[in-house]
Design a protein around this motif. Structure first.
Motif, mmCIF file in Angstrom:
data_model
loop_
_atom_site.group_PDB
_atom_site.id
_atom_site.type_symbol
_atom_site.label_atom_id
_atom_site.label_comp_id
_atom_site.label_asym_id
_atom_site.label_seq_id
_atom_site.Cartn_x
_atom_site.Cartn_y
_atom_site.Cartn_z
ATOM 1 N N ALA B 132 -57.228 -102.295 39.865
ATOM 2 C CA ALA B 132 -58.698 -102.863 40.405
ATOM 3 C C ALA B 132 -59.509 -101.761 41.655
ATOM 4 O O ALA B 132 -60.634 -101.467 41.278
ATOM 5 C CB ALA B 132 -59.026 -104.071 40.350
ATOM 6 N N VAL B 133 -58.150 -101.767 42.218
ATOM 7 C CA VAL B 133 -58.580 -101.309 43.862
ATOM 8 C C VAL B 133 -58.630 -99.442 43.333
ATOM 9 O O VAL B 133 -60.213 -99.157 43.756
ATOM 10 C CB VAL B 133 -57.291 -101.375 44.844
ATOM 11 C CG1 VAL B 133 -57.382 -100.123 46.242
ATOM 12 C CG2 VAL B 133 -57.642 -102.359 44.903
ATOM 13 N N SER B 135 -60.061 -98.185 40.483
ATOM 14 C CA SER B 135 -60.945 -98.046 39.421
ATOM 15 C C SER B 135 -62.242 -98.184 40.493
ATOM 16 O O SER B 135 -63.388 -97.263 40.368
ATOM 17 C CB SER B 135 -60.833 -98.736 38.236
ATOM 18 O OG SER B 135 -61.089 -99.868 38.472
ATOM 19 N N MET B 136 -61.985 -99.271 41.659
ATOM 20 C CA MET B 136 -63.243 -99.514 42.210
ATOM 21 C C MET B 136 -63.247 -97.628 42.874
ATOM 22 O O MET B 136 -64.576 -97.635 43.347
ATOM 23 C CB MET B 136 -63.248 -100.434 43.185
ATOM 24 C CG MET B 136 -63.761 -100.953 43.930
ATOM 25 S SD MET B 136 -63.742 -102.380 45.254
ATOM 26 C CE MET B 136 -63.354 -101.679 46.356
ATOM 27 N N GLU B 139 -65.099 -95.480 41.157
ATOM 28 C CA GLU B 139 -66.452 -95.791 41.467
ATOM 29 C C GLU B 139 -67.213 -95.563 42.259
ATOM 30 O O GLU B 139 -68.324 -94.593 42.387
ATOM 31 C CB GLU B 139 -66.880 -97.146 40.745
ATOM 32 C CG GLU B 139 -68.310 -97.604 40.394
ATOM 33 C CD GLU B 139 -68.195 -97.297 39.054
ATOM 34 O OE1 GLU B 139 -67.417 -97.433 37.580
ATOM 35 O OE2 GLU B 139 -69.477 -96.831 38.987
ATOM 36 N N ALA B 140 -66.625 -96.007 43.538
ATOM 37 C CA ALA B 140 -67.341 -95.322 44.687
ATOM 38 C C ALA B 140 -67.621 -93.948 44.551
ATOM 39 O O ALA B 140 -68.528 -93.158 45.446
ATOM 40 C CB ALA B 140 -66.485 -95.736 45.924
ATOM 41 N N LYS B 143 -69.934 -92.863 42.578
ATOM 42 C CA LYS B 143 -71.421 -92.854 42.953
ATOM 43 C C LYS B 143 -71.868 -92.260 43.975
ATOM 44 O O LYS B 143 -72.996 -91.763 44.918
ATOM 45 C CB LYS B 143 -71.862 -94.189 43.453
ATOM 46 C CG LYS B 143 -71.891 -95.120 42.132
ATOM 47 C CD LYS B 143 -73.289 -95.365 41.909
ATOM 48 C CE LYS B 143 -73.002 -95.377 40.162
ATOM 49 N NZ LYS B 143 -72.880 -97.151 39.994
ATOM 50 N N PHE B 255 -56.869 -93.732 36.170
ATOM 51 C CA PHE B 255 -55.714 -94.186 35.999
ATOM 52 C C PHE B 255 -54.276 -93.546 35.842
ATOM 53 O O PHE B 255 -53.624 -93.770 35.829
ATOM 54 C CB PHE B 255 -56.121 -95.293 35.089
ATOM 55 C CG PHE B 255 -55.406 -95.856 34.324
ATOM 56 C CD1 PHE B 255 -54.586 -96.983 34.442
ATOM 57 C CD2 PHE B 255 -55.000 -95.815 32.737
ATOM 58 C CE1 PHE B 255 -53.482 -97.950 34.404
ATOM 59 C CE2 PHE B 255 -53.893 -96.107 32.087
ATOM 60 C CZ PHE B 255 -52.980 -96.826 32.806
#
Lengths: 304, 330
Positions: B132-133, B135-136, B139-140, B143, B255
């Motif tokens: 999760a870290v 992929s967060m 995502e950041a 963006k 990933f």
């Protein structure tokens, strides 16, 4: 009328608009949540039961989607039978995989299980690409599920309403089935203490195979039914991996209610944030995840 | 869980005393690197890539092999390091060598913060949080278009010559030597670390965390420290990648990369310091060969190889080599 005052009619329509946005978020969020739940609950049970880090769980969901879609498009089956058949096919295939490969790794370390399942994911991506091409597969819905349905004076997409109802029925069925039946009692006993369960005469190997088949079948059901929400394409298992694992981790391993609550929380929250804050809404799931797990490291219903 | 260097033939005390001494096979990678420089002058760019991956896999070995923390998101730190170095260069910090410690510090800070949060959990939850870290952060980066270039990637990285003398040339000679020297420094550091008491206590935590607790070792603190160190080292590898390719794309946080580095280490052998040196080149050569043989489905074969490795060759190549050697010696 004083200048600057908002006419009553406009105020009413603004409130109405807000309400309908809210209802629509709830509705879409719930439909999404149900798919997440149906796919992930099997992962939660197998994870709790066998302690197996099965990252390839999404592969079964993808397989369900592919099988259902090709049964419909190539053999001309209608939606219902195609989905049922897809679930059976995937469940049967999963038992073969479980006996041949997974079962050898039950006692192995986490890293071996992780690598093995990553290997399966890679193979599944290539296989899906080989058999169905790299484009998205379109789920052709039957006429009865297209269009909209009126509930309490509002119009809702029939497909999503159907998903919500089906998801709720499955959740209820699983809850009753695992709380009230002897099979469920055995599963819970084995989750709690595998060695003890074995020593009182529960055939845990068979139990593992059965629950694995059940979990994979449910994943296939979620994949096939949710084909329009989570589109079926080769990278399906990787793309949604974070979401599936999040539902399981937040819900608590081995729990039935946990993933349901987690799926609803995350599905509705994710939908709401992406709708209301398009720029940063995608981060909701991560913050929810870190927050919830800081608060309860073992998940909502997990045993520490 | 893993197969380690056999300590059965010598007494435990001797093993502890001697194991840090340099043995001749440990110099083989460096001989190979120097030989590669002269033998394959047209593949130096690829060689630099391989060494970057070796350094990256080495940092993963610290976390996974020595501390036993299974992570699916190690690319997070590689990516943070790469973006740090890239953004520095785009904004005028064109000195490559001084950018490395900055990248290490930023990646280490991310490692410290996330490690502090996620290392309270264990097992599957921890696994998922590492994922999760990463992929967060992915995502950041996607963006934050204004900073990272988003999906188009970070372009326009220019660097001044190293030490004011060595230009980054077209053949990758400078890049090769630069990466080799950084890798050497990284290797010396990691080697010292794992043979130090700190490294020993990590092994203890991996083998039995409860006992380490019982003898009074600060388990969680040690885990957070090693996680931070490994993050910083991965950040250096990422910075090298950004500097030598002069481009940073979103794939540095993917990933796929986390998975790839994990696979490299497993193929080579986990927890043995040299698994990275064997696995990374092999994986990259195999990937190159497979993707040429079967451009569309090459990762099927990687997946199959992975499944077979897990089923039949748990210790990776070095593990199998050890096994064979022991059989022959007997």
């Amino acid at each position: 009328m004083k200048a600057g005052a908002v006419p009553r009619q406009e105020r009413v329509s603004a409130v109405n608009e807000f309400l309908s946005a809210l209802v629509s978020i709830m509705f879409h969020g719930l439909a999404y949540a149900m798919i997440l739940y149906v796919v992930s609950v099997g992962l939660s049970v197998t994870m709790g039961l066998m302690g197996f880090a099965n990252l390839a769980h999404g592969v079964f969901a993808m397989a369900g989607g592919y099988v259902a879609i090709s049964l419909m498009s190539r053999l001309g089956l209608s939606f219902g039978p195609a989905v049922v058949l897809a679930v059976l096919v995937v469940a049967a295939a999963s038992v073969v995989l479980e006996r041949l490969l997974y079962a050898r790794l039950y006692g192995a370390g986490e890293i071996e299980q992780v690598l093995f399942t990553i290997g399966l994911i890679f193979m599944s991506i290539a296989a899906a690409k080989f058999m169905f091409g790299s484009s998205q597969q379109e789920l052709v819905l039957p006429a009865a599920l297209r269009g909209e349905v009126s509930i309490l004076g509002r119009m809702f997409p029939t497909y999503r309403a159907f998903i919500i109802v089906t998801g709720a029925i499955i959740a209820l069925g699983l809850w009753l089935g695992l709380e009230r039946s002897q099979f469920g009692a055995r599963v819970r006993a084995a989750v709690d203490n595998r060695r003890m369960a074995r020593s009182v005469g529960i055939d845990t190997d068979r139990l593992f195979s059965l629950t694995f088949a059940l979990g994979s079948g449910l994943a296939a059901l979620g994949g096939a039914l949710g084909g329009e929400l989570l589109t079926i394409h080769p990278a399906y298992a990787i793309e949604h991996l974070v979401y599936f694992l999040t539902v399981v981790a937040v819900g608590g391993l081995g729990s039935i209610r946990g993933p349901f609550l987690a799926a609803v929380l995350l599905g509705v929250g994710d939908t709401a944030c992406k709708y209301l804050l398009p720029d940063i809404g995608a981060f909701f799931i991560y913050f929810a995840l870190f927050g919830l797990l800081l608060w309860r490291p073992a998940g909502l219903f997990g045993r520490a | 869980m893993f197969v380690y260097r056999s300590a059965a033939t010598i007494s435990p005390v001797d093993y502890m005393v001697c194991s840090h001494r340099l043995r001749w096979p440990e110099l083989l990678p460096w001989v190979a690197i120097i030989a590669a420089y002269f033998a394959f002058p047209s593949y130096l760019a690829l060689g630099a890539q391989v060494m970057i991956m070796v350094l990256f896999a080495l940092s993963l070995d610290l976390v996974l092999g020595y501390a036993g923390i299974v992570t699916l998101g190690h690319a997070a730190f590689f990516g943070v390091g790469a973006y740090t170095a890239g953004i520095l260069a785009v904004h005028g910090w064109e000195e490559a060598i001084t950018a490395l410690p900055v990248a290490a510090a930023v990646a280490g800070a991310v490692g410290l913060v996330t490690g502090y949060i996620i290392l309270r959990t264990r097992g599957l939850t921890l696994l998922m949080l590492t994922l999760a870290v990463a992929s967060m952060l992915g995502e950041a980066a996607n963006k934050a278009n204004w900073l990272t270039g988003g999906a188009d990637g970070l372009q326009g990285i220019t660097l001044r010559p190293l030490l004011g003398v060595f230009h980054f040339d077209l053949f990758g000679r400078t890049a090769f030597v630069y990466c080799a020297l950084v890798l050497f420094a990284g290797w010396v550091f990691v080697r010292r670390l794992v043979h130090a008491p700190f490294g020993r206590s990590l092994t203890g935590i991996r083998e039995n965390a409860a006992r380490m607790h019982a003898i009074g070792a600060p388990v969680r603190q040690r885990q957070i420290i090693v996680y931070t160190i490994a993050a910083a080292l991965a950040g250096v590898a990422g910075a090298l990648e950004a500097q030598t390719t002069q481009f940073v794309g979103l794939n540095v946080l993917s990933f796929d990369l986390s998975g790839a580095v994990l696979i490299m280490l497993i193929f080579g052998g986990v927890g043995r310091l040299y698994g990275a040196f064997v696995g990374a080149p092999l994986y990259m050569v195999a990937q190159d060969a497979l993707s040429r043989l079967d451009p569309e489905y090459w990762f099927f074969w990687v997946g199959l190889l992975l499944v077979v490795t897990v089923m039949f060759a748990r210790g990776g190549i070095l593990g199998v080599a050890d096994l064979l050697r022991r059989k022959v010696m007997r």
